[in-house]
Write an enzyme that holds these catalytic residues in place. Sequence first.
Site, mmCIF file in Angstrom:
data_model
loop_
_atom_site.group_PDB
_atom_site.id
_atom_site.type_symbol
_atom_site.label_atom_id
_atom_site.label_comp_id
_atom_site.label_asym_id
_atom_site.label_seq_id
_atom_site.Cartn_x
_atom_site.Cartn_y
_atom_site.Cartn_z
ATOM 1 N N SER A 149 -11.737 15.592 -44.100
ATOM 2 C CA SER A 149 -12.336 16.876 -43.712
ATOM 3 C C SER A 149 -11.929 17.337 -42.317
ATOM 4 O O SER A 149 -12.744 17.428 -41.402
ATOM 5 C CB SER A 149 -13.847 16.764 -43.824
ATOM 6 O OG SER A 149 -14.163 16.428 -45.147
ATOM 7 N N ARG A 164 -4.985 19.628 -36.485
ATOM 8 C CA ARG A 164 -5.576 19.107 -35.247
ATOM 9 C C ARG A 164 -6.858 18.369 -35.603
ATOM 10 O O ARG A 164 -7.494 18.660 -36.609
ATOM 11 C CB ARG A 164 -5.887 20.239 -34.267
ATOM 12 C CG ARG A 164 -7.092 21.093 -34.583
ATOM 13 C CD ARG A 164 -7.106 22.347 -33.767
ATOM 14 N NE ARG A 164 -5.995 23.220 -34.133
ATOM 15 C CZ ARG A 164 -6.029 24.074 -35.172
ATOM 16 N NH1 ARG A 164 -7.082 24.150 -35.938
ATOM 17 N NH2 ARG A 164 -4.995 24.830 -35.456
ATOM 18 N N ASP A 202 -13.788 18.720 -47.532
ATOM 19 C CA ASP A 202 -15.167 18.647 -48.031
ATOM 20 C C ASP A 202 -15.671 19.991 -48.573
ATOM 21 O O ASP A 202 -16.453 20.040 -49.524
ATOM 22 C CB ASP A 202 -16.134 18.081 -46.970
ATOM 23 C CG ASP A 202 -16.028 18.735 -45.608
ATOM 24 O OD1 ASP A 202 -15.217 19.666 -45.456
ATOM 25 O OD2 ASP A 202 -16.756 18.314 -44.680
HETATM 26 C C1 BGC Z 1 -13.174 20.513 -40.082
HETATM 27 C C2 BGC Z 1 -13.206 20.991 -41.518
HETATM 28 C C3 BGC Z 1 -14.452 20.494 -42.205
HETATM 29 C C4 BGC Z 1 -15.693 20.830 -41.400
HETATM 30 C C5 BGC Z 1 -16.951 20.295 -42.027
HETATM 31 C C6 BGC Z 1 -14.476 20.862 -39.383
HETATM 32 O O1 BGC Z 1 -14.479 20.319 -38.096
HETATM 33 O O2 BGC Z 1 -12.097 21.102 -39.386
HETATM 34 O O3 BGC Z 1 -12.066 20.552 -42.207
HETATM 35 O O4 BGC Z 1 -14.541 21.110 -43.460
HETATM 36 O O5 BGC Z 1 -15.564 20.308 -40.093
HETATM 37 O O6 BGC Z 1 -16.902 18.914 -42.194
#
Ligand code: BGC
Length: 485
Positions: A149, A164, A202
Amino acid sequence: MSSGSFVEVPKDLLNEIERLEELFTVDTAKLKQITDHFVNELEKGLSKEGGSIPMNPTWVMSFPTGYETGTFLALDMGGTNLRVCQITLTEQKSEFDIIQSKYRMPEELKTGVAEDLWEYIAECLLQFIQTHHGDVTKLDKIPLGFTFSYPATQNYIDEGILQRWTKGFDIDGVEGQNVVPMFEKALEERGVPIKLTALINDTTGTLIASAYTDTKMKIGCIFGTGCNAAYMEDCGSIPKLAHLNLPPDTPMAINCEWGAFDNEQKVLPRTPYDVAIDNDSPRPGQQAFEKMIAGLYLGEIFRLIMVDLHDNHEVNIFAGQDIGKLRRPYSLDSSFLSAIEDDPFENLSETRELFQNQLGIDPNRSELELIRRAAELIGTRAARLSACGVAAISKKKGYKECHVGADGSVFNKYPHFKKRGAAALREILDWPAKANASDDDPIEILAAEDGSGVGAALIAALTLERVKKGNMHGILHPENFKDTV
Ligand code: BGC
């Protein structure tokens, strides 16, 4: 709390409360302005030139029907825990069985070296498989959906080039790289019998898992340690994929990565506290929207306010007390704010105890009023800003009525988050007042199904199915799909 409660609060503290109210309140006009800008930014992210919201195509190319079947492993590498599940999608429509184990994600791994992270993950998977399947040397490779995620470029569903780190992770040598080979190397070294079928976000998992049981689900959101959303786009509306000549009406789930909204600081009403959080974070200038909304930051915003009012303002709250504990960055998580907002007592005695026990500070009655109001302001702003993202996707797609599946600690546990978000959505989208309090809103944000478990399994199943039908778009390693299809 009624404004009457502030009668006892001395004038100078009241002035500070009003200053905070001004800083943190986002009125309807501002919500609308943010939403309109958001719609443009979503478009920009899909364009060839790109924008600050990544809008990552995920190669999830259909909604589930409810008739998917099979047994899959799912690995969830979220911000806080590591979870391994085995999911069996049963013959029964929209039904599944699940077994799962949770492992703590050691704090030091988040800022350590990449090999240690992958080794730890591989060890957890090995343990899980040994417990549930016995001798790993005798097993065929099990298909796995990996919920990773973080923003990742996916030219293929079985690839994820980390754009990143977010959520406080900061591990050298991973940004700009495809994480799948790193992960697979660690599995191979330990003989873990797994083949990666899909790398997912996610939010995409949440969207698909929720759509498995509710066909009105059009958007999947996470409001947890981080925040983000995914929705289903048509390939014809994704100019940056035009070179692939995909049929224009083919669906493609987009992981928006909307945490990056307004990184260029055009529209969000950032306070000096938000600026401080950003400056001191591992990635200044990134995740501007997320840093005002997500669970990782809510407690920190509150802490910065408290320290500021002790050090720099005439009110000098907690005067004469040792605020050493309060000075520790990120020492308060969002559950601290939840507890303050949940305090049922007029004299805020639970809040007082919380401060005494966790911080060694004994706030007086007026300070308690300020504490409560600060928590309300931070929590309300987070919920209202979140609604702008949901409204923007709905506007972009022309959704007048739909369900939005949401998951994450803030959505599930933060007091009033749902109600405040729903109220903001109503303001932004100009819905008339409800005839009956129990009537549904046209667009409803509801608790989602388990995205990183069931969602990951479903996406693995959908991918195997489409490969079987000959749709090989976005598949890097077809050989991994062979014996299962
Ligand atoms: C991430 C996402 C993720 C979200 C919730 C963010 O910091 O970049 O990819 O879906 O957090 O977990």
